[in-house]
Design an enzyme around this catalytic site. Sequence first.
Site, short mmCIF file in Angstrom:
data_model
loop_
_atom_site.label_atom_id
_atom_site.label_comp_id
_atom_site.label_asym_id
_atom_site.label_seq_id
_atom_site.Cartn_x
_atom_site.Cartn_y
_atom_site.Cartn_z
N HIS A 1 0.82 -1.21 0.00
CA HIS A 1 0.00 0.00 0.00
C HIS A 1 0.86 1.26 0.00
CE1 HIS A 1 -3.50 2.42 2.02
NE2 HIS A 1 -3.22 2.83 0.80
N HIS B 1 1.41 5.11 -2.76
CA HIS B 1 1.60 6.49 -2.27
C HIS B 1 3.02 6.98 -2.47
CE1 HIS B 1 -2.23 7.10 0.05
NE2 HIS B 1 -2.26 5.78 -0.05
N HIS C 1 -3.91 0.78 -6.32
CA HIS C 1 -4.27 1.41 -5.05
C HIS C 1 -5.67 1.03 -4.61
CE1 HIS C 1 -5.81 4.71 -2.46
NE2 HIS C 1 -4.67 4.47 -1.85
N ASN D 1 -6.58 -0.65 -0.97
CA ASN D 1 -7.08 0.35 -0.02
C ASN D 1 -8.53 0.17 0.39
OD1 ASN D 1 -6.48 3.16 1.29
ND2 ASN D 1 -8.46 3.41 0.28
N ILE E 1 -6.85 9.03 -0.89
CA ILE E 1 -7.15 8.67 0.50
C ILE E 1 -6.19 7.58 0.93
CG2 ILE E 1 -8.84 6.91 -0.08
CD1 ILE E 1 -8.98 9.32 2.92
#
Length: 923
Positions: free
Chosen positions: A581, A586, A773, A777, A923
């Site tokens: 993740h 990110h 993602h 997520n 997010i």
Amino acid sequence: MFITQLHQSHSSQNPFLLHLHKTFIEGNSNGKGNGNASRIISVHHSFHKKAKYVGVRSMASNIKAVASTASKEVSSVKAIVIVKPTIGGLLSNLGIDRGLDDIKDLLGETLILELVSTELDPNTGLEKDTIRGYAHRTSQEEAEVKYETSFEVPIDFGPIGAVFVENEHHKEMYLQDIILNGFPNGPVRVNCNSWVHSKYDNPQKRVFFANKSYLPSQTPRGLRNLREEELGILQGNGQGERKSFERVYDYDTYNDLGDPDTSVDLKRPVLGSKEHPYPRRCRTGRPRCDTDPLSEKRGSKIYIPRDEAFSEAKQVAFSTKTVRSALHMVIPTLEAAIIDEDLRFPNFAAVDSLFNEGIKLPSLKNDNKGFLKTLLPRLVKAITNTANDVLHFEAPETVDRDKFFWFKDEEFARQTLAGVNPHSIKLVTDDDQTYVKQHMNIMQEWPLKSKLDPKIYGPQDSAITTELVEREMRGLMTVKEAISQKKLFIIDYHDLFLPYVSKVRQIEGTTLYGSRTLLFLTPDGTLWPLAIELTRPPMDGKPQWKQVFTPCWDSTSVWLWRLAKAHVLAHESSYHQLVSHWLRTHCATEPYIIATNRQLSEMHPIYRLLHPHFRYTMDINALAREILINGGGIFEKSFTPGKYSMELSSFAYDQEWQFNLQALPADLISRGMAIEDPTAPYGLQLTIEDYPYANDGLLLWDSMKEWVSDYVNHYYPNPSLIESDQELQAWWTEIRIVGHGDKKDEPWWPILKTPKDLIEIITTIVWVTSGHHAAVNFGQYTYTGYFPNRPTISRTNMPTEDPSKEAWKTFLKKPEGALLQCFPSQMQATRMMAVMDILSSHSPEEEYIGEKIEPTWAENPVIKVAFERFSGRLMELEGTIDERNANKDLKNRNGAGVVPYELLKPFSPPGVTGKGVPYSISI
């Protein structure tokens, strides 16, 4: 007439403004000021009537005097500027400056526009002077505010290529669009979606380019210098501390995770060096710590370039501000309610009470207006007739469908293919499978063996032997047959975690092992766990310890198996959050964002293709550095590696991360989960046919690649345009050499020479920010909301590791207590449950891939058609996934109590839904 219109459209909205308006227009009681006010209005009106003034074309703050020009042939052009009301920004009705800005709006002197021609002046060979005008506010609604002005544009001025904007308010404003009406060929649209700073913060004007895209070599001559100047502003000079209103993109290491000035225990190593390789993050320029010159001081807010922040329009109910506020309110209040950090759950009934009764809280700190109860009603509910609130958890769909789902071995195995971390499972091979070796970068050969130094970590051979595996396969086949038929798979965290075991075990309240989990593919296409190996390296004067646990029939072995699974699941949770993740989406994406803004002009078609995939990512990453991944932050308190969490993430980056393996097909091939097959759909044959993540992911990947191919091939019809595109080459070079500079010399970086190369690179980036993602997520609360299914931390050693007589006796007497003691504490569990609920939620303003066309795409007929085709394929994907989930033969996504696999369904309503693929990591 003009004065009357202003009076009607503005002064009626604000009594204070009405009073000031009358004072300026009518004069005061002593008769002074009336003439001055009338003169001001008269001058402004005259300016717009003549519309022959020519302004300045300059990025500098000074304005040069320019003589007016008279043209016999002019076009009357009307400009409409759409501004979004924002929270705390322009039109927020806060402070004295707000009143002053209303007065300026009344006078039409708060927004200056300058039109820029695409052509050079034929007489001088220089850029033409801009045409300048003041815009005045004409309407204000809840969702938008409009400003308007008129220009008289000479016929020979040429097409409009850009617009300068000067904001003379005291506060920034969020500009959505500029629309220029009155040209013979139709309106000129300038899609802004950007913050415009106040001239009192920075006198430099903002430039917005028209929606037409240009490669650098195709840029109209009148815009070439402006294109370069704007990139120079975005690149900055690498000096000084960045200010909140700036738009400068630059690189730095992760040197701000620790806080050594507060406590020596919060000192953390710099990530982004030879010792700790890591991607780069955005430079803030904050001063260095007093006690550690290598570390940057932390502050209350982390700089990000202004356009990377959420727009904060008033109607938006969910943004990083909401998440930040929620975490800052909920977590401290939760910690106040649960005084004992180490208190375990006494029984599983206490776990269930989190969903049935919740946790009574003191009144939420700093939430006098009920902010959380309004925006996060799923999580925080009022208790009737009491002064307290309750942290109330909704039952995740998994436990709602089957209360005992987490207890089952088949579900443990199924989630490796259809859970929240489907990226770790790998095929076990042997030396004879050379055809697999040719395509596999990450090998898992039989017999299993560590690659770590045996002098430090002990014997390399695994305790999972051929005899043990064949016994667990119950005579179905030999190990050699299972490997040749591609039936053996592994989840291997042995070599990644083992170097951190001795470090982590020095932290009170947690423990760690290196682990391997072996699985067998059954004839019905499902996986069955065969064995778990846990390893402790030599430490504290003790030799290496390792033990294999298997599903057994006697009660003692069954409970040991359950405890071993708890440890593996804690490893799985840590790897998922820190690597699959954070690192792979990110963290790895931030350098792409920085390079794109530094090296690709806003006019560049590739910038406009990528831009939707980068929205708000830097904002959410800054939030992570502020409260999630920082020293002493939520992740360190909640995950097994503790204070070494980010260091372990760096180790995984060093050992595992390759850009070329971030593409879904390459990732599947590298793990042995697929082989290349030109005759198969998407050119791949899956090793496990019922692999929900791979099946749905390849459909999405193929749709995205077709869209990217259509887009790239339109702008690069000639392959030579790729190598000659200086901006594009600088962009790709900077990503490799600077953004991922610790891996700049790796041979696996793709070469960018052809449209095919660019298509593969862009599709990989698009996949990471959207499909990858979404898959890791938005299922977090579904699978971790009931924490026994995926505990984030293991707190006690296995009972068989150096057991004392008393500890063994306690385990035999009440094994459930041993499992609960190994699980996260009440504080750790509820903290992460609250965080996962918040982070798994879709914003009401979420922008889903393929749902809405970008304005710059819509203006190009070829691109518009390509996007419509892409959007249509995504709608078909929705239906295909529904059909697959209804197929009884696909047992990894259909069955009694099984949650359908929907994580890659493109669209979703707001909230915690377990589906939906946004464009970006927001997010």
